[in-house]
Design an enzyme around this catalytic site. Structure first.
Site: not given
Ligand code: BG6
Ligand code: MG
Length: 216
Positions: A9, A11, A46, A49, A116-118, A170
């Site tokens: 993972d 984040d 985890g 969004r 995460s999309r980021n 996590d």
């Molecule tokens: C997860 C985070 O990895 O990604 C979450 O733990 C978050 O807190 C999720 O909401 C989506 O992330 P993002 O960057 O697409 O908003």
């Molecule tokens: Mg995480």
């Protein structure tokens, strides 16, 4: 059976972005006249969004239109990105690069499996783009964690059976996703009460590849 791949993972496992998410979700809470606590933010770990906003709306009892939801999601992400864009390679957790290098040298495939999309933007800021054999992010599958899709796609990209992979996570959403996918997992961090992992490590300095191999 033996360990063939590690799926990390991002984040909370490779770097700490929860503080940036919290600042941004708190702003969303303010717009809803709701005070989002740090404890509640922990529950968003985890979680995707859109699903995170749904939880905040439920906690706050606020009712807003679909257009307002989209607007809040967009603004939340814009704010989050202003934090992300300040990140540097120094924010990679201590010991991660050394562990990852050792795993690769012993023939283990490595991938990122993040909701995460980021994810790619963050990995780029951390200067880790070339450190993985595959990267799967929240935009690549229909279902996010706690469904197993992200990890299953990562295993497929690595050419490994899920039973030969080890997820490092996590969050409860991530541990549940691994379990649903038939993948063994390590809980990363000091949180208590999370379920489904075969082992817990509090930091990368504690990670021992030989011990991980013994789980198989
Ligand atoms: C997860 C985070 O990895 O990604 C979450 O733990 C978050 O807190 C999720 O909401 C989506 O992330 P993002 O960057 O697409 O908003
Ligand atoms: Mg995480």
């Amino acid at each position: 059976m033996s360990l063939k791949a590690c799926i990390y993972d991002l984040d909370g496992v490779i770097t700490d972005t929860a503080k940036y998410h919290y600042e941004s979700w708190k702003w969303v809470g303010d717009q809803l006249e709701y005070n989002l606590t740090e404890k509640q933010n922990q529950k968003l770990k985890g979680v995707g969004r859109k699903e995170s906003l749904d939880k905040i709306l439920k906690w706050s009892g606020a009712r807003i239109s679909e257009a307002e939801k989209q607007n809040l999601l967009h603004k939340k992400n814009q704010m989050y990105l202003t934090y992300i864009d300040t990140m540097t390679p120094e924010e990679v957790f201590e010991g991660f690069k050394e562990f990852n290098q050792k795993a690769k040298e012993s023939g283990i495939k490595v991938a990122i499996g993040s909701s995460s999309r980021n994810a790619i933007r963050i990995i780029d800021k951390l200067d880790l783009v070339l450190d993985f054999h595959a990267i799967v992010d929240g935009g690549m599958t229909e279902n996010s964690k706690p469904e197993p899709d992200i990890f299953l796609l990562a295993a497929e990209k690595l050419g490994c059976d899920p039973s030969e992979c080890l997820v490092i996570e996590d969050s409860q959403a991530g541990l549940t996703a691994a379990k649903k996918g038939g993948i063994k997992s390590i809980l990363f961090g000091t949180d208590k009460g999370l379920k489904g992992a075969q082992m817990q490590i509090s930091s990368w300095l504690e990670a021992d590849l030989e011990k991980f191999k013994k789980l198989f």
